[in-house]
Motif scaffolding. Structure first.
Motif, PDB file in Angstrom:
ATOM      1  N   LEU A  28      41.271  33.215  39.665  1.00  0.00           N
ATOM      2  CA  LEU A  28      41.177  33.095  39.090  1.00  0.00           C
ATOM      3  C   LEU A  28      39.761  33.364  39.826  1.00  0.00           C
ATOM      4  CD1 LEU A  28      41.340  30.744  36.241  1.00  0.00           C
ATOM      5  CD2 LEU A  28      41.137  33.149  36.279  1.00  0.00           C
ATOM      6  N   LEU A  29      39.602  32.233  41.263  1.00  0.00           N
ATOM      7  CA  LEU A  29      37.932  32.412  42.017  1.00  0.00           C
ATOM      8  C   LEU A  29      38.434  34.042  43.043  1.00  0.00           C
ATOM      9  CD1 LEU A  29      38.007  29.023  42.412  1.00  0.00           C
ATOM     10  CD2 LEU A  29      36.794  30.214  40.302  1.00  0.00           C
ATOM     11  N   ALA A  30      39.580  33.788  43.531  1.00  0.00           N
ATOM     12  CA  ALA A  30      39.896  35.711  44.438  1.00  0.00           C
ATOM     13  C   ALA A  30      39.651  36.938  43.757  1.00  0.00           C
ATOM     14  CB  ALA A  30      41.203  35.105  44.633  1.00  0.00           C
ATOM     15  N   ALA A  31      39.754  36.282  42.256  1.00  0.00           N
ATOM     16  CA  ALA A  31      39.868  37.921  41.516  1.00  0.00           C
ATOM     17  C   ALA A  31      38.415  37.842  40.924  1.00  0.00           C
ATOM     18  CB  ALA A  31      40.898  37.915  39.817  1.00  0.00           C
ATOM     19  N   GLN A  32      37.990  36.625  41.210  1.00  0.00           N
ATOM     20  CA  GLN A  32      35.727  37.077  40.815  1.00  0.00           C
ATOM     21  C   GLN A  32      36.089  37.448  42.298  1.00  0.00           C
ATOM     22  OE1 GLN A  32      34.861  36.970  38.283  1.00  0.00           O
ATOM     23  NE2 GLN A  32      32.473  36.030  38.977  1.00  0.00           N
ATOM     24  N   ALA A  33      36.089  37.501  43.028  1.00  0.00           N
ATOM     25  CA  ALA A  33      35.015  37.298  43.879  1.00  0.00           C
ATOM     26  C   ALA A  33      35.212  39.334  44.647  1.00  0.00           C
ATOM     27  CB  ALA A  33      35.544  36.321  45.238  1.00  0.00           C
ATOM     28  N   ARG A  63      32.836  25.268  46.204  1.00  0.00           N
ATOM     29  CA  ARG A  63      32.419  24.725  45.031  1.00  0.00           C
ATOM     30  C   ARG A  63      33.688  24.273  44.044  1.00  0.00           C
ATOM     31  NH1 ARG A  63      28.890  29.543  41.991  1.00  0.00           N
ATOM     32  NH2 ARG A  63      29.132  28.025  40.246  1.00  0.00           N
ATOM     33  N   ARG A  64      34.856  24.891  43.997  1.00  0.00           N
ATOM     34  CA  ARG A  64      35.494  24.201  42.483  1.00  0.00           C
ATOM     35  C   ARG A  64      37.125  23.164  43.969  1.00  0.00           C
ATOM     36  NH1 ARG A  64      38.059  22.269  39.373  1.00  0.00           N
ATOM     37  NH2 ARG A  64      40.020  22.985  38.864  1.00  0.00           N
ATOM     38  N   VAL A  70      36.622  25.275  37.234  1.00  0.00           N
ATOM     39  CA  VAL A  70      36.915  27.158  37.325  1.00  0.00           C
ATOM     40  C   VAL A  70      35.259  27.799  36.151  1.00  0.00           C
ATOM     41  CG1 VAL A  70      38.113  29.008  37.281  1.00  0.00           C
ATOM     42  CG2 VAL A  70      38.412  26.536  38.277  1.00  0.00           C
ATOM     43  N   ALA A  71      35.171  27.450  34.787  1.00  0.00           N
ATOM     44  CA  ALA A  71      34.407  27.973  33.632  1.00  0.00           C
ATOM     45  C   ALA A  71      33.085  28.044  34.027  1.00  0.00           C
ATOM     46  CB  ALA A  71      34.423  26.851  32.697  1.00  0.00           C
ATOM     47  N   TYR A  72      32.586  27.133  35.010  1.00  0.00           N
ATOM     48  CA  TYR A  72      31.097  27.193  35.418  1.00  0.00           C
ATOM     49  C   TYR A  72      31.062  28.483  36.655  1.00  0.00           C
ATOM     50  CZ  TYR A  72      30.538  23.025  32.643  1.00  0.00           C
ATOM     51  OH  TYR A  72      30.027  22.378  31.337  1.00  0.00           O
TER      52      TYR A  72
END
Length: 283
Positions: A28-33, A63-64, A70-72
């Protein structure tokens, strides 16, 4: 040294081994980045990342790694098929709360006109979702936090229901909301102080304590709000409230002993088989 998406995901998953769902968090974080979907990540697993892309992923994963939910980090969370903006000013929506929406759907026809209030609206998940599902419904969303109300208003605007919702800043344990309602829904604070002390850092370190904790046994808000709820409901009006998994008997005892204007209709279990919601109706 060139680093491919698949290698970076493995590294991120390893870094996040101390938090919930490390693999999902990494994706999720990689996709967001990278500004792409999780599907794209998997389709492009062999692509070499640039230094800027690697830095962007590292910032979010750091951050995670510190426990931030993750939601924040993403600033959004899905609830009942709708995307809601969230921040540390509000609780992260949880799937258990969807049972309240299901109960409302079972109680009102889709084309029915009714007036409802959501006590402790937070990000507005209940008020906005109900207004989205029932185009003739009007509602009031109440919260003590101006930051939460601002976020709820933004979510109402996003989902095109702002014209049918009113937002009021008040403490719903201290008085009734002006008006008489066909339906009252609430996900009030119900975590006990000992439960909160034992909760994970992801909860205690980031989510708003005032939206979670309600005294030594977790029932302070519920005790205080029930008389106001009774005053606001029309005869035969419905009240759906989320509770802690071990609180059903205590809540029913409070209603039966102190609020004869109610009849308890039942207790709804969540998907884990735990008591999660109390239904009551005004006589």
């Amino acid at each position: 040294m060139s680093r491919k998406i698949q290698d970076v995901l493995k590294e991120c998953e390893s870094r996040l081994s101390g938090v919930d769902s490390p693999r999902l968090s990494a994706e999720l974080l990689a996709a967001q980045a990278l500004g792409c979907s999780r599907l794209s990540l998997n389709l492009e697993r062999g692509r070499v990342l640039t230094d800027n892309e690697l830095a962007a992923i590292d910032t979010l994963v750091t951050r995670r790694e510190a426990g931030e939910p993750v939601a924040y980090i993403l600033g959004t969370r899905e609830f009942y098929g709708l995307d809601f903006a969230v921040s540390p000013a509000v609780l992260i929506p949880r799937p258990e709360t969807e049972h309240i929406v299901e109960a409302v759907e079972a109680s009102f026809a889709k084309d029915q006109s009714f007036y409802f209030v959501d006590l402790g609206t937070g990000s507005g998940i209940l008020a906005v979702t109900i207004a989205s599902l029932f185009p003739k419904a009007r509602g009031v969303a109440v919260d003590i936090s101006p930051d939460a109300l601002a976020m709820a208003q933004g979510n109402a605007r996003t989902h095109n229901v702002l014209d049918r919702l009113e937002f009021r800043q008040m403490d719903f344990t201290h008085g009734a909301v002006e008006g008489t309602f066909d339906l009252i829904v609430s996900n009030p604070p119900y975590v006990s102080e000992p439960e909160f002390a034992a909760a994970s850092h992801e909860v205690t370190g980031f989510e708003p304590t005032g939206a979670l904790v309600s005294g030594p046994d977790g029932l302070d808000h519920i005790r205080a709000m029930l008389s106001h709820v009774a005053a606001m409901l029309k005869p035969a009006g419905r009240f759906f409230m989320e509770i802690g998994y071990d609180q059903a008997k205590m809540v029913i005892d409070i209603i039966d002993s102190n609020h004869p204007e109610f009849e308890v209709v039942g207790v709804q279990k969540d998907l884990a088989g735990l008591d999660r919601m109390v239904f009551a109706r005004k006589k």
